[in-house]
Design an enzyme around this catalytic site. Structure first.
Site, PDB file in Angstrom:
ATOM      1  N   HIS A  71       0.825  -1.197   0.000  1.00 40.70           N
ATOM      2  CA  HIS A  71       0.000   0.000   0.000  1.00 40.70           C
ATOM      3  C   HIS A  71       0.868   1.259   0.000  1.00 40.70           C
ATOM      4  CE1 HIS A  71      -3.368  -2.644   1.890  1.00 40.70           C
ATOM      5  NE2 HIS A  71      -3.048  -2.989   0.668  1.00 40.70           N
TER       6      HIS A  71
HETATM    7  C1  LIG Z   1      -0.081  -8.879  -3.242  1.00 37.11           C
HETATM    8  C2  LIG Z   1      -0.917  -7.617  -3.203  1.00 37.11           C
HETATM    9  C3  LIG Z   1      -2.021  -7.571  -2.390  1.00 37.11           C
HETATM   10  C4  LIG Z   1      -2.815  -6.419  -2.353  1.00 37.11           C
HETATM   11  N1  LIG Z   1      -3.917  -6.429  -1.565  1.00 37.11           N
HETATM   12  C5  LIG Z   1      -4.708  -5.339  -1.520  1.00 37.11           C
HETATM   13  C6  LIG Z   1      -5.905  -5.347  -0.755  1.00 37.11           C
HETATM   14  O1  LIG Z   1      -6.274  -6.328  -0.132  1.00 37.11           O
HETATM   15  N2  LIG Z   1      -6.648  -4.201  -0.736  1.00 37.11           N
HETATM   16  C7  LIG Z   1      -6.284  -3.078  -1.402  1.00 37.11           C
HETATM   17  O2  LIG Z   1      -6.992  -2.066  -1.334  1.00 37.11           O
HETATM   18  N3  LIG Z   1      -5.154  -3.062  -2.146  1.00 37.11           N
HETATM   19  C8  LIG Z   1      -4.361  -4.152  -2.226  1.00 37.11           C
HETATM   20  N4  LIG Z   1      -3.225  -4.117  -2.984  1.00 37.11           N
HETATM   21  C9  LIG Z   1      -2.872  -2.872  -3.674  1.00 37.11           C
HETATM   22  C10 LIG Z   1      -3.591  -2.765  -5.015  1.00 37.11           C
HETATM   23  O3  LIG Z   1      -3.174  -3.826  -5.837  1.00 37.11           O
HETATM   24  C11 LIG Z   1      -3.258  -1.406  -5.656  1.00 37.11           C
HETATM   25  O4  LIG Z   1      -3.688  -0.352  -4.784  1.00 37.11           O
HETATM   26  C12 LIG Z   1      -3.980  -1.237  -6.991  1.00 37.11           C
HETATM   27  O5  LIG Z   1      -3.709  -2.297  -7.865  1.00 37.11           O
HETATM   28  C13 LIG Z   1      -3.520   0.065  -7.630  1.00 37.11           C
HETATM   29  O6  LIG Z   1      -4.211   0.230  -8.840  1.00 37.11           O
HETATM   30  P1  LIG Z   1      -3.568   1.077 -10.015  1.00 37.11           P
HETATM   31  O7  LIG Z   1      -4.511   0.969 -11.166  1.00 37.11           O
HETATM   32  O8  LIG Z   1      -3.175   2.418  -9.515  1.00 37.11           O
HETATM   33  O9  LIG Z   1      -2.192   0.336 -10.378  1.00 37.11           O
HETATM   34  P2  LIG Z   1      -1.947  -1.149 -10.917  1.00 37.11           P
HETATM   35  O10 LIG Z   1      -3.073  -2.058 -10.608  1.00 37.11           O
HETATM   36  O11 LIG Z   1      -0.578  -1.521 -10.433  1.00 37.11           O
HETATM   37  O12 LIG Z   1      -1.937  -0.960 -12.503  1.00 37.11           O
HETATM   38  C14 LIG Z   1      -0.887  -0.252 -13.137  1.00 37.11           C
HETATM   39  C15 LIG Z   1      -0.737  -0.808 -14.539  1.00 37.11           C
HETATM   40  O13 LIG Z   1       0.177   0.008 -15.249  1.00 37.11           O
HETATM   41  C16 LIG Z   1       1.084  -0.802 -15.961  1.00 37.11           C
HETATM   42  N5  LIG Z   1       2.325  -0.027 -16.132  1.00 37.11           N
HETATM   43  C17 LIG Z   1       3.170   0.420 -15.165  1.00 37.11           C
HETATM   44  N6  LIG Z   1       4.191   1.095 -15.713  1.00 37.11           N
HETATM   45  C18 LIG Z   1       3.992   1.099 -17.041  1.00 37.11           C
HETATM   46  C19 LIG Z   1       4.709   1.642 -18.136  1.00 37.11           C
HETATM   47  N7  LIG Z   1       5.834   2.330 -17.979  1.00 37.11           N
HETATM   48  N8  LIG Z   1       4.239   1.416 -19.393  1.00 37.11           N
HETATM   49  C20 LIG Z   1       3.090   0.698 -19.588  1.00 37.11           C
HETATM   50  N9  LIG Z   1       2.355   0.182 -18.575  1.00 37.11           N
HETATM   51  C21 LIG Z   1       2.815   0.372 -17.329  1.00 37.11           C
HETATM   52  C22 LIG Z   1       1.250  -2.037 -15.092  1.00 37.11           C
HETATM   53  O14 LIG Z   1       1.706  -3.136 -15.877  1.00 37.11           O
HETATM   54  C23 LIG Z   1      -0.154  -2.233 -14.558  1.00 37.11           C
HETATM   55  O15 LIG Z   1      -0.943  -3.012 -15.422  1.00 37.11           O
HETATM   56  C24 LIG Z   1      -2.444  -5.278  -3.091  1.00 37.11           C
HETATM   57  C25 LIG Z   1      -1.317  -5.331  -3.922  1.00 37.11           C
HETATM   58  C26 LIG Z   1      -0.564  -6.484  -3.982  1.00 37.11           C
HETATM   59  C27 LIG Z   1       0.652  -6.518  -4.914  1.00 37.11           C
END
Ligand SMILES: Cc1cc2nc3c(=O)[nH]c(=O)nc-3n(C[C@H](O)[C@H](O)[C@H](O)COP(=O)(O)OP(=O)(O)OC[C@H]3O[C@@H](n4cnc5c(N)ncnc54)[C@H](O)[C@@H]3O)c2cc1C
Ligand code: SF4
Length: 405
Positions: free
Chosen positions: A334
Site C-alpha cells: 500500500h
Molecule cells: C499482493 C498484493 C495484495 C494487495 N492487496 C490489496 C488489498 O487487499 N486491498 C487493497 O486495497 N489493495 C491491495 N493491494 C494494492 C492494489 O493492488 C493497488 O492499490 C492497486 O492495484 C492500484 O491500482 P492502479 O490501477 O493504480 O495500479 P496497478 O493495478 O498496479 O496498474 C498499473 C498498470 O500500469 C502498468 N504499467 C506500469 N508502468 C507502465 C509503463 N511504464 N508502461 C506501460 N504500462 C505500465 C502495469 O503493468 C499495470 O498493469 C495489493 C497489492 C498487492 C501486490
C-alpha cells in the site's frame, strides 16, 4: 462502527467463519464495534450495471494473492476491461513500456513507448493522456518527462515525489487449543473494527495522530508459507514438526493497517546511479518510519494482543516495535503519494479531477494522488478517484480547460 454510506453495498456481507465469529464476540465484549469487511469476493452472484456477471464466491481461498478462476472476484479482468473492449474503442497493447510523456511545457500530445518484445520505439499520439501506472511509475514517468517540479526536501519546494507514504502495520498471532478450519476462506474474507482508527478514539493521552483499522482475515493458509509455532519451539526436528502440525489450524492472526502521515524526508526521486535495461533512471525511494509511526504501531499492537487474549488464545506473540523500515519481510503493497491532489499548484500536482496543474490534458490517476495514507486498504479510494477523473475527462473533452472546483 462503520463510516456512514450514501447507499448500501449491492451484495450482502460474506459468510462469517468460526474464527471471525470469535473475533467479533471478543471485540464486542471489549466494547468495540465489529463488522464484516467489505470485499471484492462476492457473497452472491451479481450482475453489475454494465451487464457483467460476477459469480458467488465458493470460499476456496485460492485468491489471497492470486486471481480467481471462477470469476467470483470483482477484478478489472471480468468487469471494466470486457466492458471497454465491447465499445470497440479500446485496444490493449501488451508488452508496451511507456518511457516518456511528450510535453511542450503546457500540454502533452502523446507518449513514447518501447515494444519490449522487439525493442522497437513508437510514438502514440493522443488528445488526452491518462497516466495510470501505479504510484511508482506515475511519479517516475512525470520526473522522466520533466512534467511538474521535482520535490526537493532541503528547500521543501516542488511537488513531484513528495508525500510518499506507506502503511504502518502491526500484527499479532494467537496460539489456541481449539482447532479452526483455516484452509477455507476467501482473499478478502474477514471482520474488522474501526474503533482505533482515525479520530474514532480519545487521543488525549496518546503520542501519535490518527490510528488504524484492526482486522482478522480468513483468507486461507498457504501450506509452505504458513508455519506458525509458539516461541521457544525448536526450529527443526521432531518437536518442530509436531508443533508445526498441531498449530497449523490453531493459530489466528490479527493485523492493523495504520495510517501513514507525510514527512519532509520521506519522498521519491530519480535514482542518480541505477538505470533499467533501457538506460532510464530507476525510481529512488527515501523512507523510514518516524516516532509517530512507531508509537501508533505500539498502540495498535497492544490492542491486537488484548483482542486475541479475549478470544481465548493461550499465548500471544506481537511485535510492538516496528523499528526501521525494511522491504523484507513483506509488509504491505500500500504505497501512496508522489503526485498528490490539492487546491494549490504550489503544493500539489493534480487538482480534484486528477488533472495535472502543469499539463491540463494529462490526468494522473491512482493512490499517487493521496496526500497521506489512511488506516485502510487504498484501492476502493483509487476506484472512486477513477470515477472522479472520468467525470473530469468527459467534461474536458467537451470543453478543454483547467477543471478545478
Ligand atoms: C499482493 C498484493 C495484495 C494487495 N492487496 C490489496 C488489498 O487487499 N486491498 C487493497 O486495497 N489493495 C491491495 N493491494 C494494492 C492494489 O493492488 C493497488 O492499490 C492497486 O492495484 C492500484 O491500482 P492502479 O490501477 O493504480 O495500479 P496497478 O493495478 O498496479 O496498474 C498499473 C498498470 O500500469 C502498468 N504499467 C506500469 N508502468 C507502465 C509503463 N511504464 N508502461 C506501460 N504500462 C505500465 C502495469 O503493468 C499495470 O498493469 C495489493 C497489492 C498487492 C501486490
Ligand atoms: S475464494 Fe477467491 S478464488 Fe475462490 S471462488 Fe472465492 S473469489 Fe474465487
Amino acid at each position: 462502527m462503520t463510516a456512514p454510506r450514501s447507499t448500501e453495498f449491492p451484495t450482502p456481507p460474506m459468510k462469517q467463519t468460526k474464527s471471525m465469529r470469535i473475533f467479533a464476540e471478543a471485540a464486542e465484549s471489549l466494547g468495540l464495534h465489529p463488522y464484516i469487511s467489505a470485499s471484492a469476493n462476492l457473497s452472491e452472484t451479481y450482475t453489475n450495471p454494465d451487464g457483467k456477471t460476477i459469480n458467488q464466491c465458493m470460499y476456496c481461498s485460492f485468491c489471497e494473492r492470486f486471481g480467481c478462476d471462477y470469476q467470483a472476484k470483482s477484478d478489472p479482468l471480468i468487469t471494466v476491461i470486457p466492458t471497454a473492449l465491447e465499445t470497440g474503442n479500446f485496444e490493449i497493447r501488451t508488452h508496451s513500456n511507456v518511457r516518456e510523456i511528450a510535453y511542450d511545457g503546457n500540454q502533452s500530445d502523446g507518449v513514447y513507448f518501447t515494444d519490449t518484445r522487439t525493442g522497437e520505439d513508437y510514438f502514440q499520439p493522443a488528445d488526452i493522456v491518462i497516466l495510470t501506472s501505479y504510484v511508482m511509475n506515475n511519479t517516475r514517468l512525470l520526473l522522466q518527462s520533466g512534467i511538474g517540479d521535482p520535490y526537493d526536501p532541503e528547500s521543501e519546494t516542488g511537488v513531484i515525489g513528495k508525500n510518499y507514504c506507506y502503511q504502518v502495520m502491526a500484527s499479532a498471532q494467537g496460539f489456541f487449543d481449539e482447532q479452526f478450519n483455516l484452509y477455507a476462506g476467501a482473499g478478502a474474507l474477514g471482520g474488522q473494527v474501526d474503533d482505533y482508527n482515525a479520530d474514532n478514539f480519545d487521543h488525549s493521552d496518546l503520542d501519535f495522530l490518527h490510528g488504524g483499522t484492526i482486522q482478522h482475515t480468513n483468507t486461507g493458509i498457504r501450506p509452505i508459507a504458513t508455519n506458525p509455532v509458539p516461541p521457544g519451539t525448536p526450529t527443526w526436528g521432531k518437536e518442530f514438526k509436531e508443533a508445526s502440525a498441531h498449530y497449523f489450524y490453531r493459530t489466528l492472526s490479527l493485523g492493523s493497517q495504520g495510517a501513514s502521515l507525510p514527512y519532509r524526508y520521506n519522498y521519491l526521486d530519480l535514482d542518480p546511479t541505477y538505470t533499467d535495461s533501457h538506460g532510464d533512471p530507476l525510481l529512488r525511494m527515501t523512507y523510514n518510519f518516524t516516532e509517530q509511526d512507531r508509537n501508533l504501531a505500539a498502540h495498535q499492537s497492544a490492542r491486537l494482543t488484548e483482542i486475541l487474549e479475549e478470544m481465548g488464545a493461550n499465548e500471544v506473540v506481537s511485535n510492538p516495535d516496528i523499528g526501521d523500515y525494511n522491504i523484507m519481510p513483506y509488509q504491505t503493497t500500500h504505497n501512496t503519494g508522489g503526485v498528490i491532489m490539492g487546491a494549490d499548484s504550489e503544493t500539489s500536482a493534480v487538482n480534484n479531477y486528477l488533472q495535472m496543474w502543469d499539463c491540463e490534458n494529462l490526468f494522473v490517476v491512482g493512490a499517487s494522488a493521496f496526500p497521506h495514507n489512511s488506516g485502510y486498504n487504498p484501492t476502493p479510494t483509487v476506484g472512486a478517484l477513477s470515477y472522479r477523473a472520468a467525470e473530469g475527462i468527459l467534461s474536458y473533452l467537451e470543453d478543454p480547460r483547467p477543471l478545478a472546483e
